[in-house]
Write a protein that holds these residues in place. Structure first.
Motif, PDB file in Angstrom:
ATOM      1  N   SER A 392      -0.570 -14.298  -4.509  1.00  0.00           N
ATOM      2  CA  SER A 392      -0.605 -13.597  -5.792  1.00  0.00           C
ATOM      3  C   SER A 392      -2.044 -13.362  -6.185  1.00  0.00           C
ATOM      4  N   CYS A 393      -2.225 -12.491  -7.140  1.00  0.00           N
ATOM      5  CA  CYS A 393      -3.565 -12.197  -7.647  1.00  0.00           C
ATOM      6  C   CYS A 393      -4.217 -13.467  -8.186  1.00  0.00           C
ATOM      7  N   ASP A 396      -5.213 -16.227  -5.478  1.00  0.00           N
ATOM      8  CA  ASP A 396      -6.419 -15.919  -4.693  1.00  0.00           C
ATOM      9  C   ASP A 396      -7.625 -16.691  -5.205  1.00  0.00           C
ATOM     10  N   THR A 552      -6.699 -13.741   1.148  1.00  0.00           N
ATOM     11  CA  THR A 552      -6.284 -13.039  -0.061  1.00  0.00           C
ATOM     12  C   THR A 552      -4.822 -12.622   0.043  1.00  0.00           C
ATOM     13  N   ALA A 553      -4.257 -12.293  -1.099  1.00  0.00           N
ATOM     14  CA  ALA A 553      -2.881 -11.799  -1.118  1.00  0.00           C
ATOM     15  C   ALA A 553      -2.752 -10.508  -0.323  1.00  0.00           C
ATOM     16  N   LYS A 587       5.632  -6.858  -4.590  1.00  0.00           N
ATOM     17  CA  LYS A 587       4.492  -7.776  -4.666  1.00  0.00           C
ATOM     18  C   LYS A 587       3.166  -7.036  -4.527  1.00  0.00           C
ATOM     19  N   LYS A 590       2.467  -5.141  -7.762  1.00  0.00           N
ATOM     20  CA  LYS A 590       2.036  -6.039  -8.835  1.00  0.00           C
ATOM     21  C   LYS A 590       0.595  -6.487  -8.623  1.00  0.00           C
ATOM     22  N   TYR A 591       0.240  -6.812  -7.385  1.00  0.00           N
ATOM     23  CA  TYR A 591      -1.138  -7.206  -7.079  1.00  0.00           C
ATOM     24  C   TYR A 591      -2.109  -6.097  -7.462  1.00  0.00           C
ATOM     25  N   ASN A 592      -1.795  -4.870  -7.066  1.00  0.00           N
ATOM     26  CA  ASN A 592      -2.694  -3.748  -7.350  1.00  0.00           C
ATOM     27  C   ASN A 592      -2.808  -3.484  -8.847  1.00  0.00           C
ATOM     28  N   MET A 595      -4.973  -6.285 -10.419  1.00  0.00           N
ATOM     29  CA  MET A 595      -6.384  -6.099 -10.087  1.00  0.00           C
ATOM     30  C   MET A 595      -6.974  -4.934 -10.875  1.00  0.00           C
ATOM     31  N   ALA A 678      -4.653  -2.308  -1.880  1.00  0.00           N
ATOM     32  CA  ALA A 678      -4.772  -3.762  -2.019  1.00  0.00           C
ATOM     33  C   ALA A 678      -5.973  -4.284  -1.229  1.00  0.00           C
ATOM     34  N   ALA A 682      -9.092  -6.280  -2.805  1.00  0.00           N
ATOM     35  CA  ALA A 682      -9.403  -7.637  -2.355  1.00  0.00           C
ATOM     36  C   ALA A 682     -10.807  -7.760  -1.782  1.00  0.00           C
TER      37      ALA A 682
END
Length: 720
Positions: A392-393, A396, A552-553, A587, A590-592, A595, A678, A682
């Protein structure tokens, strides 16, 4: 210390308190589960024949007919109304990772202006939320809105805020799982089936084999006033800026320290509400970092444990506001001190035994050796998927430092079990692993039996007596993801054992089972590691062993759609390829998005909050220097000149860092491919964010305190 004898008066007072203490103890046990439609409540409110049929559904998976559902719904409604409920809701876990609910009143109006209360079996069993408005990873188009929630009878209904909440699964109109619960239940079924096949080889035929979980929940509590003044905390859940405090956790005085009254009052309130909801909150204490705490429940069956943990997190946040506090569940709210995890203690058992209990002589406990081997094989074969399950963000920032395990998956067994495993790999089966006794060197203290394993805080997956502790799970996570993967991986390893050994003559079984375990332990011994997971030497050694190191995720998430992992899910009937790809896409998205939010917040705060203040302070210092020099005292002002130079250089560094972050942020936003985006966030945006933070934080130590625009770490972390 001297003790004074009690007077007769004080003795009588103490004795008169005894009934009061008994009353308090009774009250403590009586209020547990008062807001839960538990097995005990069902026995009291349901007709015996209805209860038996419902119990058969819960315990054996038998279908539930509508007449039984109607009777259960009526009893639920009557019980809930008697406890103050006015509405009901299907309570489910969409792929957002949190919970969702839509409230419907029990009231049904009559034509004459009166009303009755009504709740049918159909309404209990099925609901219809909008399936396109929740994360779906492309499984549903916007115009394809219909979805269904289906009652999960294995997790009890409960009352929350005068609403009867019914745990449910959530699927699309075409049947794909759009939630966390459905595949978790499927994974439990797969694990149950394969474990029972293995136990049958030992002459055992339990009704069910169930994974049990106890999740130790770490969290931070800070003052609401400080929280409101930190826009980064409000928007992102973590501090994007902040220099190290004068004192952090280096004195190691907070861990298990006396709990401050403000926090104690909060914890008592939280305990009361959790107990009423049937959540067995057991242990609470200060954690290592200032303002950090932990709450651990008693173990329960996996499905119920997940529901309980989600409820716990919700209550932690809500109750904090009553105490002028804010509960932070982000994995790394503050840089440079401990982050927060959710240590996922996983075990496997029947109604009669824990299958991961080694006993006094684990080397002679063949059944334990078989299940231990299965877990070791599972973690090694699917280390990439386990890492992805906790990606997950927020995580990390946590993994790899301050007592959080590294991103490299490995298993810690402890000295005794490591010795047992090595003996098995070497073909030795006659040595007993014994338990030692600890003595304190004084008759005033008792001797203690030593556990069969030590604890290793740097291990992401550690054996701790009769369970495995998966320490890499983040504090904000829905633990369904990690346990789903663990269930599936172990189920496959047990299936392979059963496939290989079924049909073996009874006289040859023990030798064949030991040989199988020895071979598979040798094959997967690379995953075993007992040393310091933080060391550079381990990172190099892990690489030489062929272990994954997804820092990283963005690096880890593609494991969800790796060919071997898609095959695992499909073979066990846990996730179709479309459902697995959906989870990867959700997932990733959501990460993007997170961030993007963090980068946007950081640029805006640097421009509008920090830079103007630093510039204003530099102006003040410059004017002061000019005035003093005009008075003829220039020789005494070299220190102030140095400060001004640092401020001016700092402003230049901040401007350059803002420009660099802005550029890579725009680059990331322009990318259409989610994985490429992503990767950019990252490996390009995150380093640029770190540079901007460093530039701003350096100024915090120079600018006067009355100028600095937000509460510092010293202000936030140390309060009374």
């Amino acid at each position: 210390m001297a003790y004074r004898l009690q007077s007769s008066t004080s003795t009588s007072v103490a004795r008169s308190d005894a009934p009061r203490r008994e009353h308090l103890m009774a009250d403590l046990t009586d209020r547990f589960g008062t807001m839960v439609f538990s097995e005990d409540v069902m026995k009291k409110w349901l007709p015996k024949d209805v209860y038996k049929k419902l119990a058969a559904t819960i315990e054996e998976g038998q279908p539930l007919d509508l007449d039984v559902a109607n009777a259960v719904a009526h009893a639920m409604k009557e019980w809930a109304i008697a406890h103050g409920a006015t509405h009901y809701a299907h309570w489910f876990q969409p792929l957002s990772g949190i919970t969702s609910e839509k409230h419907d009143s029990f009231l049904e109006p009559n034509h004459d202006g009166t009303a009755i209360t009504k709740f049918s079996g159909k309404a209990l069993i099925k609901g219809e939320p909008d399936a396109s408005s929740f994360p779906n990873g492309g499984l549903r188009a916007t115009f394809e809105a219909r979805g269904y929630t289906a009652w999960d009878a294995t997790s009890p209904a409960f009352i929350k805020d005068d609403v009867l909440c019914i745990p449910t699964a959530f699927c699309s109109y075409t049947g794909e799982a759009l939630d966390k619960k459905t595949p978790l239940l499927r994974s439990m079924t797969a694990l149950d089936e394969q474990a029972k096949r293995v136990l049958a080889l030992f002459g055992k035929h339990p009704k069910r084999v169930v994974p049990s979980v106890g999740d130790e929940q770490e969290y931070f509590l800070i003052k609401k006033d400080a929280y409101r003044k930190r826009r980064d905390l409000v928007i992102c859940g973590r501090t994007l800026f902040g220099a190290a405090p004068c004192k952090g956790q280096e004195l190691e005085e907070h861990y298990f320290g006396a709990i401050r009254p403000t926090v104690s009052a909060y914890m008592k309130d939280l305990d009361n509400e959790l107990w009423a909801l049937g959540i067995p909150a057991k242990t609470k204490h200060n954690e290592v970092a200032p303002c950090q705490h932990e709450l651990a429940p008693v173990y329960s069956e996996l499905n119920e444990a997940v529901d309980n943990n989600l409820l716990m997190m919700e209550k932690m946040k809500l109750i904090a506001s009553r105490h002028d506090l804010v509960c932070l569940l982000h994995e790394k709210p503050f840089e440079g001190i401990n982050g927060s995890g959710k240590h996922n203690n996983w075990s496997l058992g029947t109604a009669d035994e824990n299958l991961l209990d080694p006993g006094d002589t684990p080397l002679e406990n063949l059944q334990f050796v078989v299940f231990l081997t299965a877990v070791i094989e599972a973690v090694d074969k699917y280390q990439d998927l386990l890492r992805a399950s906790v990606a997950s963000c927020g995580n990390d920032h946590r993994l790899g430092a301050n007592e959080a395990p590294p991103a490299i998956m490995s298993i810690f067994l402890g000295d005794q079990l490591t010795e047992v495993v090595e003996m098995l790999m070497d073909g030795e089966t006659s040595v007993h692993a014994t338990t030692d006794t600890l003595t304190f060197g004084t008759v005033l203290l008792p001797n203690l039996e030593q556990d069969n394993t030590d604890r290793n805080r740097t291990s992401p997956f550690a054996f701790t007596g009769n369970k495995f502790e998966f320490r890499a799970v983040g504090s904000e996570a829905n633990v369904s993801d990690a346990n789903l993967v663990l269930d599936c991986a172990v189920a496959q390893a047990l299936r392979d054992f059963a496939d290989a050994l079924e049909g073996t003559p009874e006289a040859d079984f023990q030798e064949a089972a030991l040989a199988y375990c020895a071979e598979h332990l040798r094959e997967h011994r690379r995953i075993l590691f007992s040393g310091d997971g933080y060391s550079e030497a381990w990172e190099k050694e892990a690489e030489s062993r062929g272990l994954c190191n997804f820092r990283t995720a963005a690096d880890a998430l593609p494991a969800f759609v790796a060919e071997k992992n898609l095959a695992l899910f499909q073979e066990l009937g846990v996730l179709s390829e479309a459902e697995a790809v959906c989870r990867y896409e959700v997932k990733l998205e959501k990460y993007n998005k997170l961030m993007n939010i963090e980068a946007t917040t950081m640029i805006r705060e640097a421009r509008r909050t920090y830079r103007p203040v630093i510039t204003a302070y530099a102006t003040k210092v410059a004017k002061g220097l000019e005035a003093i020099r005009a008075a003829g005292a220039e020789a005494a002002m070299q220190c102030e000149q140095n400060t001004l130079n640092k401020l001016c250089n700092g402003i230049t560094d901040i401007n350059e860092a803002i420009k660099a972050l802005d550029a890579v942020h725009v680059k990331a936003e322009s990318m259409a491919d989610g994985q490429e985006q992503a990767n950019c966030y990252a490996h390009e945006v995150a380093p640029a964010m770190a540079d901007l933070r460093a530039a701003v934080d350096a100024m915090e130590e120079i600018v006067a305190a009355d100028y600095w625009p937000v509460p510092t770490y010293d202000d936030v972390l140390f309060y009374v």
